[in-house]
Design a protein around this motif. Sequence first.
Motif, PDB file in Angstrom:
ATOM      1  N   LYS A  42       0.827  -1.206   0.000  1.00 50.49           N
ATOM      2  CA  LYS A  42       0.000   0.000   0.000  1.00 50.49           C
ATOM      3  C   LYS A  42       0.863   1.257   0.000  1.00 50.49           C
ATOM      4  O   LYS A  42       0.560   2.240  -0.672  1.00 50.49           O
ATOM      5  CB  LYS A  42      -0.951   0.002   1.197  1.00 50.49           C
ATOM      6  CG  LYS A  42      -2.086  -0.987   1.071  1.00 50.49           C
ATOM      7  CD  LYS A  42      -2.959  -0.978   2.309  1.00 50.49           C
ATOM      8  CE  LYS A  42      -4.018  -2.071   2.220  1.00 50.49           C
ATOM      9  NZ  LYS A  42      -4.825  -2.139   3.448  1.00 50.49           N
ATOM     10  N   ALA A  45       2.476   1.675  -3.472  1.00 55.35           N
ATOM     11  CA  ALA A  45       1.456   2.134  -4.423  1.00 55.35           C
ATOM     12  C   ALA A  45       1.113   3.602  -4.176  1.00 55.35           C
ATOM     13  O   ALA A  45       0.984   4.390  -5.118  1.00 55.35           O
ATOM     14  CB  ALA A  45       0.215   1.254  -4.310  1.00 55.35           C
ATOM     15  N   SER A  46       0.983   3.980  -2.912  1.00 53.55           N
ATOM     16  CA  SER A  46       0.661   5.369  -2.573  1.00 53.55           C
ATOM     17  C   SER A  46       1.768   6.317  -3.031  1.00 53.55           C
ATOM     18  O   SER A  46       1.499   7.366  -3.610  1.00 53.55           O
ATOM     19  CB  SER A  46       0.447   5.487  -1.070  1.00 53.55           C
ATOM     20  OG  SER A  46       0.279   6.823  -0.692  1.00 53.55           O
ATOM     21  N   ILE A  50      -0.231   4.767  -7.784  1.00 60.64           N
ATOM     22  CA  ILE A  50      -0.833   3.684  -8.568  1.00 60.64           C
ATOM     23  C   ILE A  50      -1.657   2.792  -7.658  1.00 60.64           C
ATOM     24  O   ILE A  50      -1.601   2.920  -6.429  1.00 60.64           O
ATOM     25  CB  ILE A  50       0.235   2.845  -9.310  1.00 60.64           C
ATOM     26  CG1 ILE A  50       1.179   2.175  -8.304  1.00 60.64           C
ATOM     27  CG2 ILE A  50       1.003   3.701 -10.311  1.00 60.64           C
ATOM     28  CD1 ILE A  50       2.167   1.200  -8.927  1.00 60.64           C
ATOM     29  N   ASP A  51      -2.375   1.872  -8.242  1.00 66.37           N
ATOM     30  CA  ASP A  51      -3.138   0.889  -7.491  1.00 66.37           C
ATOM     31  C   ASP A  51      -2.209  -0.253  -7.071  1.00 66.37           C
ATOM     32  O   ASP A  51      -1.272  -0.598  -7.802  1.00 66.37           O
ATOM     33  CB  ASP A  51      -4.280   0.349  -8.357  1.00 66.37           C
ATOM     34  CG  ASP A  51      -5.212  -0.530  -7.547  1.00 66.37           C
ATOM     35  OD1 ASP A  51      -5.115  -1.765  -7.718  1.00 66.37           O
ATOM     36  OD2 ASP A  51      -6.002  -0.005  -6.748  1.00 66.37           O
ATOM     37  N   VAL A  52      -2.471  -0.859  -5.928  1.00 68.42           N
ATOM     38  CA  VAL A  52      -1.658  -1.985  -5.447  1.00 68.42           C
ATOM     39  C   VAL A  52      -1.598  -3.097  -6.492  1.00 68.42           C
ATOM     40  O   VAL A  52      -0.560  -3.727  -6.692  1.00 68.42           O
ATOM     41  CB  VAL A  52      -2.202  -2.521  -4.100  1.00 68.42           C
ATOM     42  CG1 VAL A  52      -1.531  -3.827  -3.716  1.00 68.42           C
ATOM     43  CG2 VAL A  52      -1.995  -1.495  -2.999  1.00 68.42           C
ATOM     44  N   ASP A  54      -1.388  -2.866  -9.558  1.00 65.22           N
ATOM     45  CA  ASP A  54      -0.506  -2.519 -10.674  1.00 65.22           C
ATOM     46  C   ASP A  54       0.953  -2.845 -10.376  1.00 65.22           C
ATOM     47  O   ASP A  54       1.804  -2.730 -11.256  1.00 65.22           O
ATOM     48  CB  ASP A  54      -0.634  -1.030 -11.014  1.00 65.22           C
ATOM     49  CG  ASP A  54      -1.996  -0.688 -11.581  1.00 65.22           C
ATOM     50  OD1 ASP A  54      -2.629  -1.587 -12.167  1.00 65.22           O
ATOM     51  OD2 ASP A  54      -2.419   0.474 -11.426  1.00 65.22           O
TER      52      ASP A  54
END
Length: 129
Positions: A42, A45-46, A50-52, A54
């Motif tokens: 997380k 991604a943050s 991006i989304d986890v 991805d």
Amino acid sequence: MPILGTQTLLENAVRNQLNTGSSQLDAADSAWRKEQEPLLLKMIASELGIDVMDIADFELNLFDTQPATLGGITSEFLYAARLDNLATCFVSCEALSDYTESESFQDDGDITLVALFDHEEVGSGKFVC
């Protein structure tokens, strides 16, 4: 997974997808993701925005951020991260060699030595002169 294992896994999945139109990557991705720390995924991604889901893979390198400090009875030692041990091994051997050629070595009754232990700085099991 080791890099070579990942490469083989991806090659097989791509080959299978090209031949059959289906993908085994989802199962492999799910298995890989189960082995990762969810909070770390997380955070990555943050930071990347991006989304986890991805995240295909990542490499994490950690290092000490504490400042250098002096230690020892008379503060004769420097304790610091990221000192290049290879360089200190080399200069220690160089200093020992220079000392054995000096005049004071001839009269020295002490044992003079440099101790280098088997780790990455001196060859990890390889013979090093």
